[in-house]
Design a protein around this motif. Structure first.
Motif, PDB file in Angstrom:
ATOM      1  N   MET A   1      66.123  87.617  -4.692  1.00 27.52           N
ATOM      2  CA  MET A   1      66.244  86.312  -4.078  1.00 27.52           C
ATOM      3  C   MET A   1      66.065  85.261  -5.169  1.00 27.52           C
ATOM      4  N   ILE A   2      66.982  84.316  -5.216  1.00 26.47           N
ATOM      5  CA  ILE A   2      66.917  83.246  -6.199  1.00 26.47           C
ATOM      6  C   ILE A   2      66.367  82.013  -5.502  1.00 26.47           C
ATOM      7  N   ILE A   3      65.119  81.690  -5.804  1.00 24.57           N
ATOM      8  CA  ILE A   3      64.478  80.518  -5.220  1.00 24.57           C
ATOM      9  C   ILE A   3      64.199  79.524  -6.333  1.00 24.57           C
ATOM     10  N   ASP A   4      64.718  78.338  -6.172  1.00 25.17           N
ATOM     11  CA  ASP A   4      64.473  77.240  -7.095  1.00 25.17           C
ATOM     12  C   ASP A   4      63.053  76.736  -6.826  1.00 25.17           C
ATOM     13  N   ASP A   5      62.276  76.490  -7.848  1.00 21.89           N
ATOM     14  CA  ASP A   5      60.886  76.053  -7.670  1.00 21.89           C
ATOM     15  C   ASP A   5      60.743  74.633  -7.146  1.00 21.89           C
ATOM     16  N   LYS A   6      61.825  73.867  -7.173  1.00 28.64           N
ATOM     17  CA  LYS A   6      61.761  72.508  -6.648  1.00 28.64           C
ATOM     18  C   LYS A   6      61.564  72.572  -5.135  1.00 28.64           C
ATOM     19  N   GLU A   7      60.816  71.612  -4.602  1.00 28.04           N
ATOM     20  CA  GLU A   7      60.583  71.569  -3.159  1.00 28.04           C
ATOM     21  C   GLU A   7      61.215  70.309  -2.581  1.00 28.04           C
ATOM     22  N   ILE A   8      61.930  70.474  -1.494  1.00 21.63           N
ATOM     23  CA  ILE A   8      62.513  69.345  -0.786  1.00 21.63           C
ATOM     24  C   ILE A   8      61.449  68.806   0.154  1.00 21.63           C
ATOM     25  N   GLU A   9      61.074  67.531  -0.045  1.00 21.36           N
ATOM     26  CA  GLU A   9      59.943  66.961   0.693  1.00 21.36           C
ATOM     27  C   GLU A   9      60.343  65.978   1.781  1.00 21.36           C
ATOM     28  N   THR A  10      61.579  65.467   1.756  1.00 19.79           N
ATOM     29  CA  THR A  10      61.995  64.477   2.744  1.00 19.79           C
ATOM     30  C   THR A  10      63.359  64.856   3.312  1.00 19.79           C
ATOM     31  N   LEU A  11      63.687  64.272   4.458  1.00 15.28           N
ATOM     32  CA  LEU A  11      64.998  64.514   5.059  1.00 15.28           C
ATOM     33  C   LEU A  11      66.109  63.925   4.198  1.00 15.28           C
ATOM     34  N   GLU A  12      65.820  62.851   3.482  1.00 15.33           N
ATOM     35  CA  GLU A  12      66.801  62.269   2.577  1.00 15.33           C
ATOM     36  C   GLU A  12      67.117  63.235   1.436  1.00 15.33           C
ATOM     37  N   GLU A  13      66.089  63.892   0.904  1.00 10.77           N
ATOM     38  CA  GLU A  13      66.308  64.885  -0.152  1.00 10.77           C
ATOM     39  C   GLU A  13      67.098  66.072   0.396  1.00 10.77           C
ATOM     40  N   LEU A  14      66.829  66.453   1.633  1.00  4.66           N
ATOM     41  CA  LEU A  14      67.576  67.542   2.263  1.00  4.66           C
ATOM     42  C   LEU A  14      69.050  67.167   2.389  1.00  4.66           C
ATOM     43  N   ALA A  15      69.329  65.952   2.853  1.00  2.00           N
ATOM     44  CA  ALA A  15      70.714  65.493   2.988  1.00  2.00           C
ATOM     45  C   ALA A  15      71.416  65.484   1.632  1.00  2.00           C
ATOM     46  N   ALA A  16      70.723  65.042   0.594  1.00  3.89           N
ATOM     47  CA  ALA A  16      71.310  65.013  -0.750  1.00  3.89           C
ATOM     48  C   ALA A  16      71.603  66.429  -1.243  1.00  3.89           C
ATOM     49  N   PHE A  17      70.705  67.369  -0.969  1.00  6.26           N
ATOM     50  CA  PHE A  17      70.911  68.763  -1.372  1.00  6.26           C
ATOM     51  C   PHE A  17      72.123  69.351  -0.646  1.00  6.26           C
ATOM     52  N   ILE A  18      72.227  69.104   0.656  1.00 11.30           N
ATOM     53  CA  ILE A  18      73.356  69.613   1.431  1.00 11.30           C
ATOM     54  C   ILE A  18      74.662  69.040   0.894  1.00 11.30           C
ATOM     55  N   THR A  19      74.683  67.756   0.606  1.00 12.31           N
ATOM     56  CA  THR A  19      75.875  67.120   0.052  1.00 12.31           C
ATOM     57  C   THR A  19      76.246  67.751  -1.284  1.00 12.31           C
TER      58      THR A  19
END
Length: 82
Positions: A1-19
């Motif tokens: 499993m490849i897990i990036d150590d960065k953590e998404i902390e807000t819904l805005e960061e989640l939206a940016a990651f999805i984009t």
């Protein structure tokens, strides 16, 4: 499993990651979907980028708040024009 150590902390960061995933900005191949999941060993939530065989290409940790409140965003995508 490849897990990036960065953590998404807000819904805005989640939206940016999805984009970023939707636009191919991470250089991943055969991306077929994105899902919220939990790690089997410790229950920690993460967002999973899956290929067409439902294999994990990339995961990134998310906070419990993002896990609980970002499900609709993951289900519908970013909604931004590519």
């Amino acid at each position: 499993m490849i897990i990036d150590d960065k953590e998404i902390e807000t819904l805005e960061e989640l939206a940016a990651f999805i984009t970023l995933v939707e636009q191919g900005g991470l250089g991943l191949e055969n991306v077929a979907g994105i899902a919220l999941a939990t790690n089997n060993s410790d229950g920690r939530p993460f967002i999973a980028v899956l290929d067409d065989s439902h294999q994990l290409l990339l995961g990134r940790w998310v906070t419990q708040h993002v896990f609980e409140n970002g499900k609709d965003l993951v289900r519908t995508g970013s909604g931004k024009i590519h």
